[in-house]
Scaffold this motif. Structure first.
Motif, PDB file in Angstrom:
ATOM      1  N   ARG A  51      48.139  36.014  38.111  1.00 43.04           N
ATOM      2  CA  ARG A  51      49.016  35.989  39.281  1.00 43.04           C
ATOM      3  C   ARG A  51      49.049  37.320  40.014  1.00 43.04           C
ATOM      4  NH1 ARG A  51      50.091  30.890  40.743  1.00 43.04           N
ATOM      5  NH2 ARG A  51      50.624  29.664  38.931  1.00 43.04           N
ATOM      6  N   THR A  52      48.827  38.412  39.278  1.00 41.52           N
ATOM      7  CA  THR A  52      48.956  39.728  39.896  1.00 41.52           C
ATOM      8  C   THR A  52      47.627  40.351  40.310  1.00 41.52           C
ATOM      9  OG1 THR A  52      48.889  40.822  37.743  1.00 41.52           O
ATOM     10  CG2 THR A  52      51.049  40.221  38.603  1.00 41.52           C
ATOM     11  N   VAL A  53      46.512  39.760  39.919  1.00 39.05           N
ATOM     12  CA  VAL A  53      45.200  40.333  40.222  1.00 39.05           C
ATOM     13  C   VAL A  53      44.810  40.000  41.659  1.00 39.05           C
ATOM     14  CG1 VAL A  53      42.743  40.143  39.676  1.00 39.05           C
ATOM     15  CG2 VAL A  53      44.409  40.308  37.850  1.00 39.05           C
ATOM     16  N   ASP A  54      44.230  40.975  42.357  1.00 38.54           N
ATOM     17  CA  ASP A  54      43.728  40.772  43.700  1.00 38.54           C
ATOM     18  C   ASP A  54      42.361  40.108  43.599  1.00 38.54           C
ATOM     19  OD1 ASP A  54      43.431  40.835  46.422  1.00 38.54           O
ATOM     20  OD2 ASP A  54      42.710  42.910  46.466  1.00 38.54           O
ATOM     21  N   HIS A  55      42.253  38.859  44.063  1.00 41.77           N
ATOM     22  CA  HIS A  55      41.012  38.102  43.943  1.00 41.77           C
ATOM     23  C   HIS A  55      40.032  38.385  45.072  1.00 41.77           C
ATOM     24  CE1 HIS A  55      42.405  35.761  40.547  1.00 41.77           C
ATOM     25  NE2 HIS A  55      43.550  35.575  41.179  1.00 41.77           N
ATOM     26  N   ASP A  56      40.401  39.201  46.035  1.00 39.78           N
ATOM     27  CA  ASP A  56      39.523  39.481  47.166  1.00 39.78           C
ATOM     28  C   ASP A  56      38.461  40.526  46.838  1.00 39.78           C
ATOM     29  OD1 ASP A  56      40.958  37.670  48.637  1.00 39.78           O
ATOM     30  OD2 ASP A  56      42.304  39.193  49.461  1.00 39.78           O
ATOM     31  N   THR A  57      38.691  41.333  45.839  1.00 36.36           N
ATOM     32  CA  THR A  57      37.734  42.383  45.515  1.00 36.36           C
ATOM     33  C   THR A  57      36.668  41.849  44.570  1.00 36.36           C
ATOM     34  OG1 THR A  57      39.031  43.145  43.636  1.00 36.36           O
ATOM     35  CG2 THR A  57      39.494  44.153  45.787  1.00 36.36           C
ATOM     36  N   ASP A  58      35.530  42.520  44.523  1.00 36.67           N
ATOM     37  CA  ASP A  58      34.441  42.121  43.648  1.00 36.67           C
ATOM     38  C   ASP A  58      34.399  42.937  42.358  1.00 36.67           C
ATOM     39  OD1 ASP A  58      33.565  40.169  45.370  1.00 36.67           O
ATOM     40  OD2 ASP A  58      32.209  41.513  46.449  1.00 36.67           O
ATOM     41  N   VAL A  59      35.488  43.604  42.036  1.00 36.62           N
ATOM     42  CA  VAL A  59      35.548  44.419  40.828  1.00 36.62           C
ATOM     43  C   VAL A  59      35.625  43.477  39.621  1.00 36.62           C
ATOM     44  CG1 VAL A  59      36.874  46.170  39.601  1.00 36.62           C
ATOM     45  CG2 VAL A  59      36.711  46.248  42.091  1.00 36.62           C
ATOM     46  N   PRO A  60      34.725  43.627  38.641  1.00 36.28           N
ATOM     47  CA  PRO A  60      34.718  42.695  37.515  1.00 36.28           C
ATOM     48  C   PRO A  60      35.914  42.837  36.579  1.00 36.28           C
ATOM     49  CG  PRO A  60      33.077  44.395  37.195  1.00 36.28           C
ATOM     50  CD  PRO A  60      33.639  44.587  38.571  1.00 36.28           C
ATOM     51  N   SER A  61      36.531  44.017  36.522  1.00 35.46           N
ATOM     52  CA  SER A  61      37.697  44.177  35.658  1.00 35.46           C
ATOM     53  C   SER A  61      38.655  45.171  36.302  1.00 35.46           C
ATOM     54  CB  SER A  61      37.286  44.668  34.273  1.00 35.46           C
ATOM     55  OG  SER A  61      36.829  45.984  34.348  1.00 35.46           O
ATOM     56  N   ASN A  62      39.897  45.052  35.924  1.00 37.37           N
ATOM     57  CA  ASN A  62      40.890  46.019  36.376  1.00 37.37           C
ATOM     58  C   ASN A  62      41.872  46.265  35.234  1.00 37.37           C
ATOM     59  OD1 ASN A  62      42.525  43.801  36.364  1.00 37.37           O
ATOM     60  ND2 ASN A  62      42.686  43.637  38.581  1.00 37.37           N
ATOM     61  N   ALA A  63      42.765  47.184  35.432  1.00 32.05           N
ATOM     62  CA  ALA A  63      43.665  47.596  34.356  1.00 32.05           C
ATOM     63  C   ALA A  63      44.620  46.474  33.943  1.00 32.05           C
ATOM     64  CB  ALA A  63      44.455  48.823  34.787  1.00 32.05           C
ATOM     65  N   CYS A  64      45.094  45.696  34.890  1.00 30.86           N
ATOM     66  CA  CYS A  64      46.042  44.619  34.570  1.00 30.86           C
ATOM     67  C   CYS A  64      45.377  43.552  33.702  1.00 30.86           C
ATOM     68  CB  CYS A  64      46.578  44.016  35.861  1.00 30.86           C
ATOM     69  SG  CYS A  64      47.792  42.730  35.602  1.00 30.86           S
ATOM     70  N   ARG A  65      44.168  43.163  34.071  1.00 28.13           N
ATOM     71  CA  ARG A  65      43.458  42.135  33.302  1.00 28.13           C
ATOM     72  C   ARG A  65      43.111  42.652  31.903  1.00 28.13           C
ATOM     73  NH1 ARG A  65      38.935  39.340  36.419  1.00 28.13           N
ATOM     74  NH2 ARG A  65      40.747  38.306  37.269  1.00 28.13           N
ATOM     75  N   GLU A  66      42.707  43.897  31.799  1.00 25.45           N
ATOM     76  CA  GLU A  66      42.367  44.437  30.488  1.00 25.45           C
ATOM     77  C   GLU A  66      43.598  44.616  29.612  1.00 25.45           C
ATOM     78  OE1 GLU A  66      39.948  47.888  30.893  1.00 25.45           O
ATOM     79  OE2 GLU A  66      38.389  46.794  31.986  1.00 25.45           O
ATOM     80  N   LEU A  67      44.727  44.962  30.200  1.00 27.49           N
ATOM     81  CA  LEU A  67      45.967  45.043  29.437  1.00 27.49           C
ATOM     82  C   LEU A  67      46.395  43.655  28.946  1.00 27.49           C
ATOM     83  CD1 LEU A  67      48.224  46.976  28.497  1.00 27.49           C
ATOM     84  CD2 LEU A  67      49.445  46.382  30.598  1.00 27.49           C
ATOM     85  N   ALA A  68      46.206  42.646  29.784  1.00 28.49           N
ATOM     86  CA  ALA A  68      46.523  41.280  29.368  1.00 28.49           C
ATOM     87  C   ALA A  68      45.617  40.832  28.223  1.00 28.49           C
ATOM     88  CB  ALA A  68      46.382  40.325  30.552  1.00 28.49           C
ATOM     89  N   MET A  69      44.340  41.191  28.289  1.00 30.02           N
ATOM     90  CA  MET A  69      43.432  40.854  27.192  1.00 30.02           C
ATOM     91  C   MET A  69      43.825  41.584  25.908  1.00 30.02           C
ATOM     92  SD  MET A  69      39.704  40.771  28.863  1.00 30.02           S
ATOM     93  CE  MET A  69      39.307  39.752  30.269  1.00 30.02           C
TER      94      MET A  69
END
Length: 128
Positions: A51-69
């Motif tokens: 819900r909080t990740v910006d889907h417009d960028t092409d970055v494969p990972s970000n800090a929020c997604r890695e913290l969730a993992m």
């Protein structure tokens, strides 16, 4: 039609995993039911990060997604370590331990399948 097959197979996997969990409780000790908390909490960090990740960028990972993992991995490892601690302490038998580990594997694979099937951003899928 494929979504209906996916829902049926995910329902079957959940029922099978919960059956193994109940069979693990068959020796009049209900401590393994604490695993239900881990089952309910495991998809929460991933869903919050989606819900909080910006889907417009092409970055494969970000800090929020890695913290969730990281949090999800901690929850899954805790779910596998609880039966181990209970079996080593003599609270449950080793047969119950094997049933609980089998139930854990089935439930977490079903959760992973659910996130794989319903986690994509396609418009033609059912939103729960």
């Amino acid at each position: 039609m494929t979504m209906i097959k996916a829902l049926i197979s995910l329902s079957f996997g959940s029922a099978l995993g919960l059956t193994f969990l109940m069979l693990g409780c068959m020796y009049h000790t209900y401590w393994p039911l604490l695993l239900l908390v881990f089952y309910a909490l495991s998809p929460v960090p991933y869903c919050i990060s989606q819900r909080t990740v910006d889907h417009d960028t092409d970055v494969p990972s970000n800090a929020c997604r890695e913290l969730a993992m990281f949090f999800t991995t901690g929850i899954v490892i805790s779910a596998f370590s609880l039966p181990t601690v209970l079996a080593r302490a003599g609270v449950i038998t080793w047969g119950s331990f094997a049933l609980l580990l089998t139930g854990n594997i089935v439930i977490f694979l079903t959760t992973l399948g659910f996130l794989y099937v319903f986690g994509s951003e396609e418009e033609d899928q059912i939103v729960l």
